[in-house]
Design an enzyme around this catalytic site. Structure first.
Site, PDB file in Angstrom:
ATOM      1  CG  HIS A  80      36.439  59.429  31.704  1.00  0.00           C
ATOM      2  ND1 HIS A  80      37.822  59.650  31.553  1.00  0.00           N
ATOM      3  CD2 HIS A  80      35.761  60.331  31.370  1.00  0.00           C
ATOM      4  CE1 HIS A  80      38.136  60.690  31.354  1.00  0.00           C
ATOM      5  NE2 HIS A  80      36.890  61.505  30.994  1.00  0.00           N
ATOM      6  CG  ASP A 236      33.561  61.187  23.845  1.00  0.00           C
ATOM      7  OD1 ASP A 236      34.464  61.554  24.530  1.00  0.00           O
ATOM      8  OD2 ASP A 236      32.589  61.010  24.323  1.00  0.00           O
TER       9      ASP A 236
END
Length: 490
Positions: A80, A236
């Protein structure tokens, strides 16, 4: 030999993995973080790159021979983050991170402009995601916005530094709100709604695709071959799934890193935005995942240790366990950085409830551990409401080192949990697996097997029953404070 690099929030992690999926060497370099205003969270992309260089240099110091055998590099990173580059590919300002809460108004504006966005993007608009941050820049830093040539994600900025290519892949693009998750293409309407053009967004790849080759000067620095492939990699969460073997329908894990996630892989796109779940494209073709996201995880333990002046977290955990006879009389809301699932509340903050003159530091730390576990139980309830179950989630991330804490989580959630050997390096390990897949020398099923299980933690039913009234109180306490959080934020 294969390398995985994970651009985390607290550190850059690099590791070497051999052809048998054994970790040969690894290094972590800590990262600074900046909070210049309330609800803001930023990092300097130059710090990521310097940490990456230092981590690989550190590996080379004692493992030059193994490093010379690296044939591909995979990338993982915090999702993000908004990295905005100018015409010369230099960052125009610090990156705005996943746990930044400034863009709540822009989220509302985006969903008003595109009412169908949550079903296409796999999640409601949340302030930590990339698109609202760009809208915030357009409104509050117009000079920066006007100078933007490219918007990148954290790991993709490291790709640019490694090989000079501007590229991203499905799983990290999933967290921007610009991806059409089901069709795995950019959503031009969403990009336009943030004031950008398609040419300001990198090209899309699968995480297992090659995206470039290592720069010659870097290959010479580290004694590597000149044709080292840079794989697409993943956000991740997805690379954690690759490392934990969560690639088949119904397989999953719990991540106890800086933030926390409950992740379950799927063979199809199953959006449930109304439950505040994230339904995203996986880092491999024809796979998706559902995820409940908590903005606070093992970072809460690090925070309370710092507040209490505890320099040895292992010793603190041992003392908590020694005095733990029952659920804590204290209650802790672990929302130090706000919360996503199940609240979508960037303004929520941490709270201790029930402090007394007899409160000891071990009591406070136990309440913090329980608070994170209660939040995970909340998140699990959202997945179950969506009809999503995982029979035996693995636990990865730094918090997985503690047998005591993971047993507590199993007791509170009422769910058996597995701890993996070497599970604390999940995302970097998963990135190395994607590097191997990029060479097309093995199948996903062959390469992405679950790590060996170190132990299985079965919930204690008596303790589970003791914790249920506390979980109900945890939920009531947040609901009682929600309006106060909003009022404090103004």
């Amino acid at each position: 030999m294969f390398m995985g690099i994970d651009v985390g929030t607290s550190a850059v992690k690099a590791l070497l993995m051999d052809d048998a999926s054994a970790i040969v060497a690894e290094a972590d370099i800590a990262l600074p973080i900046s909070n210049p205003h309330p609800y803001w969270s930023e990092q300097n992309p130059a710090d990521w790159w310097e940490a990456t260089l230092n981590a690989i240099d550190l590996i080379m110091k004692d493992n030059a021979g193994a490093l010379a055998k690296v044939r591909a590099i995979g990338l993982s990173g915090q999702m993000h983050g908004a990295v905005v580059l100018g015409a010369d590919d230099t960052p125009l300002r610090p990156a705005i991170l996943w746990n930044d809460g400034r863009a709540k108004t822009e989220c509302d504006e985006l969903e008003t402009a595109l009412p169908g966005l949550p079903l296409r993007a796999g999640v409601v608009a949340m302030s930590g995601m990339t698109a609202p941050k760009i809208m915030w820049l357009r409104k509050h830093e117009p000079d920066v916005f006007d100078a933007i040539r490219t918007v990148m994600l954290p790991k993709d900025y490291i790709r640019l530094c490694l090989c000079g290519e501007k590229a991203t892949e499905m799983s990290d693009a999933a967290g921007t709100l610009w991806l059409d998750e089901e069709n795995r293409t950019w959503n031009d309407d969403a990009i336009a709604a943030t004031g950008l053009d398609r040419d300001q967004i990198p090209a899309l790849f699968e995480g297992s695709d090659p995206t470039g080759t290592l720069r010659t000067d870097l290959a010479e620095r580290w004694g590597m071959a000149k044709n080292v492939v840079i794989a697409g990699g993943g956000g991740d969460a997805a690379t954690g799934g690759m490392g934990a073997g969560a690639v088949t329908h119904g397989s999953g894990f719990i991540s106890l890193g800086t933030s926390s996630q409950l992740f379950v892989a799927s063979d199809r796109y199953r959006p449930k935005p109304e439950l505040l779940l994230h339904s995203f494209a996986h880092a491999i073709p024809d796979r998706w995942f559902q995820m409940a996201v908590l903005l606070n995880g093992a970072s809460c333990l690090a925070w309370i240790a710092k507040i209490l002046g505890e320099t040895n977290i292992g010793d603190l955990l041992n003392r908590i366990e020694a005095q733990h006879k029952k659920p804590s009389e204290l209650m802790f809301l672990p929302y130090l950085s706000g919360e996503r699932t199940p609240h979508n509340d960037p303004y929520a903050r941490g709270v201790f409830f029930g402090l007394g003159t007899d409160t000891a530091r071990e009591h406070m730390a136990q309440a913090v551990l329980e608070g994170v576990a209660f939040a995970l139980a909340d998140a699990q309830s959202c997945l179950h409401a969506a009809g999503t179950y995982c029979e035996l989630p693995g636990v990865i991330g730094g918090g997985a080192r503690s047998l005591y804490w993971t047993q507590m989580i199993a007791d509170i959630m009422g769910t058996p949990l597995a701890r993996y050997q070497g599970g604390t390096k999940g995302p970097a390990f998963g990135a190395a697996r994607l590097a191997r897949l990029a060479l097309r020398e093995g199948t996903i099923a062959e390469i992405c097997t679950p790590p060996a299980i170190e132990d299985i933690l079965t919930p204690n039913q008596n303790r589970h029953a003791q914790y249920q009234p506390r979980l109900a109180k945890f939920r009531r306490l947040y609901n009682a404070l929600r309006e106060e959080y909003q009022d404090t934020a103004g």
